[in-house]
Design an enzyme around this catalytic site. Structure first.
Site, PDB file in Angstrom:
ATOM      1  N   GLU A   1     -27.027 159.311 -45.452  1.00 38.88           N
ATOM      2  CA  GLU A   1     -28.272 159.178 -46.133  1.00 38.88           C
ATOM      3  C   GLU A   1     -29.481 158.396 -45.151  1.00 38.88           C
ATOM      4  O   GLU A   1     -29.050 157.623 -44.242  1.00 38.88           O
ATOM      5  CB  GLU A   1     -28.134 157.820 -47.135  1.00 38.88           C
ATOM      6  CG  GLU A   1     -27.812 158.327 -48.563  1.00 38.88           C
ATOM      7  CD  GLU A   1     -27.739 157.476 -49.668  1.00 38.88           C
ATOM      8  OE1 GLU A   1     -27.210 156.471 -49.489  1.00 38.88           O
ATOM      9  OE2 GLU A   1     -28.588 157.606 -50.563  1.00 38.88           O
TER      10      GLU A   1
ATOM     11  N   LYS B   1     -25.395 141.707 -61.856  1.00 41.07           N
ATOM     12  CA  LYS B   1     -25.639 141.096 -60.298  1.00 41.07           C
ATOM     13  C   LYS B   1     -26.659 141.821 -59.570  1.00 41.07           C
ATOM     14  O   LYS B   1     -26.282 142.722 -59.205  1.00 41.07           O
ATOM     15  CB  LYS B   1     -24.212 141.200 -59.980  1.00 41.07           C
ATOM     16  CG  LYS B   1     -23.870 140.136 -58.816  1.00 41.07           C
ATOM     17  CD  LYS B   1     -24.452 140.162 -57.447  1.00 41.07           C
ATOM     18  CE  LYS B   1     -24.277 141.458 -56.720  1.00 41.07           C
ATOM     19  NZ  LYS B   1     -25.309 141.540 -55.692  1.00 41.07           N
TER      20      LYS B   1
ATOM     21  N   GLU C   1     -23.173 155.226 -59.853  1.00 37.83           N
ATOM     22  CA  GLU C   1     -24.415 156.171 -59.347  1.00 37.83           C
ATOM     23  C   GLU C   1     -24.520 155.998 -57.945  1.00 37.83           C
ATOM     24  O   GLU C   1     -24.770 154.604 -57.582  1.00 37.83           O
ATOM     25  CB  GLU C   1     -25.744 155.506 -60.153  1.00 37.83           C
ATOM     26  CG  GLU C   1     -25.719 155.885 -61.792  1.00 37.83           C
ATOM     27  CD  GLU C   1     -25.744 157.134 -61.864  1.00 37.83           C
ATOM     28  OE1 GLU C   1     -26.281 158.026 -61.065  1.00 37.83           O
ATOM     29  OE2 GLU C   1     -25.586 157.586 -63.027  1.00 37.83           O
TER      30      GLU C   1
HETATM   31  P1  NAD Z   1     -25.135 148.526 -51.682  1.00 31.36           P
HETATM   32  O1  NAD Z   1     -24.054 149.526 -51.960  1.00 31.36           O
HETATM   33  O2  NAD Z   1     -25.100 147.876 -50.400  1.00 31.36           O
HETATM   34  O3  NAD Z   1     -25.169 147.526 -52.853  1.00 31.36           O
HETATM   35  C1  NAD Z   1     -25.373 147.484 -53.997  1.00 31.36           C
HETATM   36  C2  NAD Z   1     -25.027 146.445 -55.079  1.00 31.36           C
HETATM   37  O4  NAD Z   1     -23.858 146.162 -54.505  1.00 31.36           O
HETATM   38  C3  NAD Z   1     -26.022 145.220 -54.539  1.00 31.36           C
HETATM   39  O5  NAD Z   1     -26.176 144.258 -55.655  1.00 31.36           O
HETATM   40  C4  NAD Z   1     -24.998 144.572 -53.381  1.00 31.36           C
HETATM   41  O6  NAD Z   1     -25.113 143.154 -53.377  1.00 31.36           O
HETATM   42  C5  NAD Z   1     -23.610 144.777 -54.321  1.00 31.36           C
HETATM   43  N1  NAD Z   1     -22.568 144.751 -53.183  1.00 31.36           N
HETATM   44  C6  NAD Z   1     -22.409 144.956 -52.025  1.00 31.36           C
HETATM   45  N2  NAD Z   1     -21.242 144.813 -51.289  1.00 31.36           N
HETATM   46  C7  NAD Z   1     -20.334 144.629 -52.446  1.00 31.36           C
HETATM   47  C8  NAD Z   1     -18.986 144.369 -52.512  1.00 31.36           C
HETATM   48  N3  NAD Z   1     -18.365 144.404 -51.525  1.00 31.36           N
HETATM   49  N4  NAD Z   1     -18.427 144.212 -53.895  1.00 31.36           N
HETATM   50  C9  NAD Z   1     -19.370 144.077 -54.949  1.00 31.36           C
HETATM   51  N5  NAD Z   1     -20.676 144.136 -54.811  1.00 31.36           N
HETATM   52  C10 NAD Z   1     -21.194 144.572 -53.491  1.00 31.36           C
HETATM   53  O7  NAD Z   1     -26.406 149.568 -51.853  1.00 31.36           O
HETATM   54  P2  NAD Z   1     -28.042 149.253 -51.528  1.00 31.36           P
HETATM   55  O8  NAD Z   1     -28.079 149.183 -50.050  1.00 31.36           O
HETATM   56  O9  NAD Z   1     -28.408 148.110 -52.401  1.00 31.36           O
HETATM   57  O10 NAD Z   1     -28.601 150.565 -52.302  1.00 31.36           O
HETATM   58  C11 NAD Z   1     -28.855 151.414 -51.507  1.00 31.36           C
HETATM   59  C12 NAD Z   1     -27.703 152.599 -52.027  1.00 31.36           C
HETATM   60  O11 NAD Z   1     -27.920 152.676 -53.536  1.00 31.36           O
HETATM   61  C13 NAD Z   1     -27.908 154.041 -51.430  1.00 31.36           C
HETATM   62  O12 NAD Z   1     -26.644 154.626 -51.085  1.00 31.36           O
HETATM   63  C14 NAD Z   1     -28.649 154.774 -52.672  1.00 31.36           C
HETATM   64  O13 NAD Z   1     -28.485 156.061 -52.750  1.00 31.36           O
HETATM   65  C15 NAD Z   1     -27.781 154.186 -53.793  1.00 31.36           C
HETATM   66  N6  NAD Z   1     -28.446 154.324 -55.063  1.00 31.36           N
HETATM   67  C16 NAD Z   1     -28.063 155.272 -55.755  1.00 31.36           C
HETATM   68  C17 NAD Z   1     -28.679 155.440 -57.137  1.00 31.36           C
HETATM   69  C18 NAD Z   1     -28.067 156.699 -57.926  1.00 31.36           C
HETATM   70  O14 NAD Z   1     -28.665 156.465 -59.247  1.00 31.36           O
HETATM   71  N7  NAD Z   1     -27.158 157.280 -57.660  1.00 31.36           N
HETATM   72  C19 NAD Z   1     -29.913 154.834 -57.198  1.00 31.36           C
HETATM   73  C20 NAD Z   1     -30.355 153.925 -56.279  1.00 31.36           C
HETATM   74  C21 NAD Z   1     -29.752 153.477 -55.277  1.00 31.36           C
END
Ligand code: NAD
Length: 482
Positions: free
Chosen positions: A386, A179, A255
């Site tokens: 962040e 997804k 992650e």
């Molecule tokens: P996000 O948590 O908003 O979304 C991540 C994914 O989860 C997306 O596919 C989103 O559609 C989905 N999602 C959102 N709400 C959801 C829910 N309630 N239930 C199920 N799925 C849901 O994060 P983002 O804004 O896409 O990415 C940025 C974040 O990702 C930052 O916090 C960053 O630090 C983190 N990140 C971490 C790593 C790592 O390896 N630790 C790598 C890249 C990004």
């Protein structure tokens, strides 16, 4: 192959076929450099999510039964195809995510490496056999695929976060439903086409773009056939998914977010520290979980480090990522820009001084100026959250103990960076800094061959390296009498 976004398939990829969403819903994908619609993509529903699990289940037994060598060769072909189409994929990443082309090229090369690395690991899922201490029997340990995996990825590395999960899952013999983030589904769909060409059988990899992420992922986590969730994204969403996964005790790899400290000691090579700071802060325009979020600089060199950093940040060329001259592209969407601006104004209100930037440029698209804040008070919100943008807050410290205390004063623990000319201090800091990874005199830690991951609320589990495949394997112990 994908020179134009209109060349990318935009339906759901389920069971090896491109299909519309069951309610025929679609959503727009925007170009963050101007807000224009790039493409419309099928919007998966919870019923499509169950159909994706059906497809993953139908393919599971035969995929797990393929020889490790066969799985290895499919992944190797995926690496070669990604490399062949690297420039098209990089342009696609830039178009939907906004990042500057050099960053997108770097991401695609990094992403492809996960397929190459796990092509090599696929044939090394060793079990073990030892004699029980009593001598009565042997302890035989088999490594078996964990089962059907749900993979949820963020928008900031749309290619690499997907391959970092698909590579080890396929190597281990699992089938998956990916997804992707709804801001950046095109790269994932392009990769589905590449995996299909590489010979991945239908149903082994299913790709399900969906705007209703919560409902779609929840439907899969409540399907007892799903045995694994691998999530990369914010800590906030990670917490929700850990709770959801608890209902069926689904195995989780997480992650999550970061709040990386970047420590500069007076004995460091300052030019090298500034070079590394530019990478740790500005790769992807600051939209990286590993981005340096808080700069801690020893008193005696703080002014000089600040001056050098401002000089370098001021020289960056901001513009649409697709323009060859651009070094910093737009942020992914308007919410991201507003959040960054709130953190900057909050810091200034708390007493920080703007040494550079601090504004939203007056142009279409979702841009933010490279910004440096100095004299940031330790209680400013920008040091807790962040930033995910091109903003560097600087704080000074007196000695090592104070630096370590401030660096560790966060709920996050993904990565820390430390710059010092004293090897003993560097190694001591590597132990004292509470994070899953440390960049010691280096501003970049990501490497497909290394175990990537965080401590505290930055996550659970490791991706990459040999450890990355263990997350997709279940150990089975057989007590053998012979
Ligand atoms: P996000 O948590 O908003 O979304 C991540 C994914 O989860 C997306 O596919 C989103 O559609 C989905 N999602 C959102 N709400 C959801 C829910 N309630 N239930 C199920 N799925 C849901 O994060 P983002 O804004 O896409 O990415 C940025 C974040 O990702 C930052 O916090 C960053 O630090 C983190 N990140 C971490 C790593 C790592 O390896 N630790 C790598 C890249 C990004």
């Amino acid at each position: 192959m994908f020179a134009d976004p209109s060349d990318v398939p935009t339906d759901l990829y389920l069971g090896g076929k491109w299909v519309a969403a069951q309610d025929n819903g679609r959503f727009d994908v925007l170009d963050p450099s101007n807000g224009a619609v790039l493409a419309t993509v099928a919007d998966g529903t919870p019923a499509d999510a169950i159909a994706a699990v059906d497809a993953a289940e139908a393919a599971a037994e035969s995929w797990a039964a393929t020889s490790p060598r066969e799985r290895s060769e499919v992944l190797r072909r995926a690496f070669e195809l990604m490399t062949l189409h690297a420039e098209d994929l990089a342009r696609l990443v830039t178009l939907e995510n906004g990042k500057a082309l050099p960053d997108a090229r770097g991401e695609v090369a990094y992403a492809a490496e996960f397929f190459r690395w796990y092509a090599e690991e696929a044939v090394r899922a060793h079990g073990s056999i030892v004699t029980a201490p009593s001598g009565a029997n042997k302890i035989l340990v088999l490594e078996q695929p964990v089962g059907i995996c749900v993979l949820v990825t963020p928008w900031n590395f749309p290619a690499a976060m997907a391959t970092r999960k698909i590579g080890p899952a396929l190597a281990a013999g699992c089938t998956v439903v990916l997804k992707p983030a709804s801001d950046t589904p095109l790269t994932a769909l392009a990769m589905a086409a590449i995996l299909q060409d590489a010979g991945v059988p239908g149903g082994v990899v299913n790709v399900l773009p969906a705007r209703r992420s919560g409902a779609v992922v929840s439907a899969m986590l409540h399907d007892p056939r799903v045995r694994k969730l691998s999530f990369t994204g914010s800590t906030e969403v990670g917490r929700i998914l850990l709770k959801e996964a608890a209902d069926q005790v689904v195995n989780c790899s997480m992650e999550l977010g970061g709040n990386a400290p970047f420590l500069v000691f007076a004995d460091a090579d300052l030019d090298a520290a500034v070079d590394a700071a530019m990478i740790a802060k500005m790769r992807n325009g600051g939209e990286a979980c590993t981005a340096a979020n808080r700069f801690f600089v020893e008193d005696s060199v703080a002014e000089e480090f600040g001056r050098l950093l401002v000089e370098r940040m001021a020289a960056l060329r901001v513009g649409p990522g697709i323009d060859q001259a651009t070094q910093v592209g737009p942020m992914v969407n308007l919410d991201a820009v507003e959040k960054i601006h709130d953190l900057v104004t909050g810091a200034v209100k708390a007493g920080a001084r703007l040494a550079l930037g601090g504004n939203r440029p007056d142009r279409p698209g979702f841009f933010y100026e490279p910004t440096v804040l100095v004299d940031v008070p330790t209680d400013a919100p920008i040091l807790r959250e962040e930033i995910f943008g091109p903003v560097a807050p600087l704080v000074t410290f007196r000695d090592e103990d104070e630096a370590v205390r401030m660096a560790n004063d966060t709920e996050y623990g993904l990565v820390s960076y430390a710059f010092t000319g004293d090897l003993a201090r560097g190694l001591r800091l590597s132990e004292r800094l509470d994070s899953g990874m440390v960049g010691l005199n280096r501003g970049l830690v990501s490497d497909p061959a290394a175990p990537f991951g965080g401590t505290k609320q930055s996550g659970i589990g490791r991706e990459g390296g040999h450890d990355g495949m263990l997350d997709y394997l279940e150990s089975k112990y057989v007590a053998v009498q012979w």
